[in-house]
Design an enzyme around this catalytic site. Structure first.
Site, PDB file in Angstrom:
ATOM      1  N   HIS A   1      -9.465  -1.453   2.679  1.00  0.00           N
ATOM      2  CA  HIS A   1      -9.061  -2.402   3.722  1.00  0.00           C
ATOM      3  C   HIS A   1      -9.767  -3.750   3.534  1.00  0.00           C
ATOM      4  O   HIS A   1     -10.948  -3.792   3.227  1.00  0.00           O
ATOM      5  CB  HIS A   1      -9.373  -1.828   5.094  1.00  0.00           C
TER       6      HIS A   1
ATOM      7  N   HIS B   1      -2.063  -5.717   4.597  1.00  0.00           N
ATOM      8  CA  HIS B   1      -3.197  -6.192   3.820  1.00  0.00           C
ATOM      9  C   HIS B   1      -2.762  -7.243   2.786  1.00  0.00           C
ATOM     10  O   HIS B   1      -3.216  -7.200   1.651  1.00  0.00           O
ATOM     11  CB  HIS B   1      -3.857  -5.014   3.077  1.00  0.00           C
TER      12      HIS B   1
END
Ligand SMILES: Cc1cc2nc3c(=O)[nH]c(=O)nc-3n(C[C@H](O)[C@H](O)[C@H](O)COP(=O)(O)OP(=O)(O)OC[C@H]3O[C@@H](n4cnc5c(N)ncnc54)[C@H](O)[C@@H]3O)c2cc1C
Ligand SMILES: *[C@@H]1O[C@H](CO)[C@@H](O)[C@H](O)[C@H]1NC(C)=O
Ligand SMILES: *[C@@H]1O[C@H](CO)[C@@H](O)[C@H](O)[C@H]1NC(C)=O
Ligand SMILES: *[C@@H]1O[C@H](CO)[C@@H](O)[C@H](O)[C@H]1NC(C)=O
Ligand SMILES: *[C@@H]1O[C@H](CO)[C@@H](O)[C@H](O)[C@H]1NC(C)=O
Ligand SMILES: *[C@@H]1O[C@H](CO)[C@@H](O)[C@H](O)[C@H]1NC(C)=O
Ligand SMILES: *[C@@H]1O[C@H](CO)[C@@H](O)[C@H](O)[C@H]1NC(C)=O
Ligand SMILES: *[C@@H]1O[C@H](CO)[C@@H](O)[C@H](O)[C@H]1NC(C)=O
Ligand SMILES: *[C@@H]1O[C@H](CO)[C@@H](O)[C@H](O)[C@H]1NC(C)=O
Length: 553
Positions: free
Chosen positions: A528, A490
């Site tokens: 996320h 990420h």
């Protein structure tokens, strides 16, 4: 960076249908109006939006292959190097997280369009929600948090045996409410929604949503297997991009009035540095001619790092191992997916998670960074996967609970030690970089491990394989954390708006060059990031259109 092994389930990865390829409508010789480098969520949203103006000739270069191919050439696309970027390999989980992140971005960037209120419109404009049959005990999704955008989002149709016990146990022991994580809340527990097309339970990617739309337009041209090696400058004006057509090995240069780099949080600073835009001392050290000394390019690299536990589980858990080694389980799953998209193959792995604060006392004497984060921001995210995290347990059917630091204090960086664009940049990922970050992850790891000895969860986790029952002292636990750490993939923040970029996404000190998407984020979101990558692309397109007189129809 250590690679996360939680591959999405096989069929979802492969079930990307073939499409008709658009005829090339490239006017030769005339420079493109917009040349976008990178075909991930943000690049494809920008391309789709800007190409709505039929007067604008928009070209997009993507290093990887056409992801319409079935099966995808797996090793090459592992990190999302294909049309669709990360969205063709990611875990498909879709969330937005805490609103205070975006309000802080508006302040840090000087761009009011990044506030929660405005980003909420961007989240809605990029997605639509499609109801699917789902278990009755799933949390209700607030459908007014979605609009009529191209990316289809839906619920989990099928639960793993541990999903509900996990939600119930984490709710009760951490005092968390079940929420949808798309309506502006950062703290809670959820069976999250996914970027999946409900009709046939296939992956909803940036390419099959925004890419397919744009590909129908004669003023849009996409070149895949086009690996950009350098942005070309005339003086300080960026006016072209040179790329290796990796299918033929020949190099081409495309000229453009405006260049938009959307090559992800690793690829974007790398390409800028290769092109002479970055910290002058680093560029000179490898013999790159400096176009603009930009010390902030490559700094502020933030990521979600996790640490894992591994348990042997029970036959009732539908694990990746079962699909690969148990003929009965595999056949059942195949039949259910073929019949109606149901069963184990119609869901991604690792959908259930909890995000929460840990006690302020954990940070006693370690500064006030974590303690003073806005109240809607979690410190820690707990989730689990059934994919094999560690190869040494390949012969066991396992679950791997993992816990991540959501808002790390420590920031890393990307530098280069070679002027050859084919060499990887040097990534300093800064996991567990400060004493407070180390205290937080150690507390979370111990707490998570103890939850798996509870009467509610231990039946699903009868044997601890990693770190193993003999790991007990603080030193042994810290050693296990280091051996069991990985990246969630990420990365964000490495060419941040408000520092490396001006409020309209332009690289300071040069003309004709913008950076969009995850690298442009001022800091990390609380869950996320793909939803944010799409929304950031949308906001950038609006700002570019307003500044440059593009008429988005
Ligand atoms: C394994 C994995 C699992 C993940 N799971 C989830 C999840 O479940 N949920 C979630 O929300 N997020 C998840 N993510 C993260 C999410 O996919 C990313 O945040 C998102 O894709 C970032 O979008 P982007 O457009 O900024 O960059 P990217 O998606 O990285 O796109 C950048 C594109 O640029 C291309 N490129 C790079 N350099 C060049 C060059 N020099 N020339 C031409 N093209 C270039 C790349 O090939 C790539 O296609 C995951 C990521 C990975 C890798
Ligand atoms: C799945 O459905 C979408 C429409 O929602 C369609 O475009 C796609 O081709 C389908 N894919 C497969 C593999 O059936
Ligand atoms: C759903 O979201 C809308 C828009 O943000 C909000 O006005 C509404 O209160 C939410 N409803 C629930 C039940 O949370
Ligand atoms: C161009 O790409 C091809 C295919 O990936 C590769 O083999 C070749 O080395 C590249 N050429 C150069 C000069 O970078
Ligand atoms: C194999 O799968 C079947 C069907 O899901 C299940 O009943 C059985 O217990 C599994 N066997 C093992 C060894 O896990
Ligand atoms: C798994 O079992 C096979 C067959 O018994 C054996 O050859 C292999 O080494 C084992 N793998 C691991 C990682 O233990
Ligand atoms: C990058 O980060 C590493 C590790 O924190 C640090 O040692 C190094 O000095 C940093 N480099 C630059 C150029 O910022
Ligand atoms: C450059 O960095 C990469 C990645 O960290 C490393 O693999 C490589 O050995 C380094 N090369 C040199 C010449 O230092
Ligand atoms: C725990 O046991 C494993 C397997 O026997 C061994 O490899 C490991 O070194 C032990 N760890 C500690 C901290 O004793």
């Amino acid at each position: 960076m250590i690679h996360c092994r939680s591959l999405p389930r096989g069929l979802l990865l492969l079930a990307i249908s073939a499409i008709a390829w658009p005829a090339s409508a490239a006017p030769q010789n005339r420079p493109a109006d917009y040349l976008i480098v990178g075909g991930g969520p943000s690049g494809l949203v920008v391309a789709e939006q800007l190409s709505r103006d039929p007067r604008k000739h928009v070209v997009l270069l993507e290093a990887g292959p056409d992801s319409s191919l079935d099966p995808l050439p797996a090793p090459e696309v592992w990190q999302g190097r294909a049309l669709g970027g990360g969205s063709v390999v990611n875990g498909m989980g879709y969330c937005r997280g805490a609103q205070s992140v975006f309000d802080e971005w508006a302040l840090l960037s000087g761009n009011e369009g990044l506030s929660w209120e405005s980003m909420f419109d961007a989240f809605k404009a990029t997605t639509h929600f499609q109801e699917d049959v789902h278990p009755a005990d799933q949390v209700a999704i607030n459908q007014s948090s979605f609009g009529d955008g191209p990316l289809e989002i839906t619920t989990q149709r099928f639960q793993l045996a541990l999903d509900r016990p996990f939600v119930d146990k984490l709710s009760s022991s951490l005092d968390l409410t079940e929420i949808d994580f798309v309506s502006g809340y950062g703290i809670g527990v959820t069976e999250q929604v996914d970027a999946i097309r409900a009709g046939n339970r296939t992956r909803s990617s940036a390419w099959t949503s925004f890419g397919w739309l744009a590909a129908n337009r004669p003023n849009f041209e996409v070149r895949h297997n086009a690996w950009a090696s350098k942005i070309e400058f005339t003086g300080k004006k960026a006016d072209g991009v040179t790329y290796n057509d990796t299918l033929t090995g020949s190099f081409n240069t495309i000229r453009a009035r405006e260049i938009v780099v959307a090559a992800g949080a690793i690829g974007s600073p790398h390409l800028l540095m290769l092109s002479g835009v970055g910290p002058a001392d680093q560029l000179e050290a490898v013999g790159i001619q400096v176009v603009q000394d930009s010390p902030q390019v490559g700094q502020n690299l933030l990521d979600h790092h996790y640490v894992q536990l591994v348990y042997e589980t029970i036959p009732e858990m539908g694990t990746t191992w079962q699909l690969e080694h148990n003929e009965t389980a595999a056949q059942e799953a195949e039949a259910e997916y073929a019949a109606n998209g149901g069963g184990l193959k119609g869901i991604p792995d690792g959908n259930v998670f909890a995000a929460f604060r840990i006690p302020d006392s954990v940070f006693d004497g370690l500064g006030d960074y974590h303690v003073s984060l806005p109240e809607d921001r979690p410190h820690i995210l707990h989730a689990y996967t059934t994919a094999p995290f560690r190869t040494e347990f390949a012969n066991y059917s396992t679950i791997s609970p993992f816990t991540a630091l959501v808002q790390p204090e420590g920031a890393g960086n990307i530098t280069i030690n070679s002027s050859d664009y084919r060499d990887m940049p040097v990534i300093n990922s800064a996991s567990w970089a400060t004493p407070a970050d180390r205290a937080a992850i150690t507390y979370a790891y111990k707490e998570y491990r103890s939850l798996f000895t509870s009467p509610e969860l231990s039946p699903y986790a009868p044997v601890e394989l990693f770190p193993g029952a003999n790991v007990t002292t603080d030193d042994e636990i810290w050693d296990a954390i280091q051996r069991g750490s990985g990246s969630f993939h990420h990365p964000m923040g490495s060419v941040a708006i408000g520092s490396a970029l001006d409020p309209n996404w332009r690289v300071h000190g040069v003309a004709g060059l913008r950076v969009v998407g995850t690298p442009a984020a001022p800091n990390l979101v609380t869950c996320h990031p793909q939803g944010t990558a799409y929304a950031l692309g949308y906001r950038a397109a609006m700002d570019i259109a307003a500044a440059d007189g593009v008429h988005i129809l």
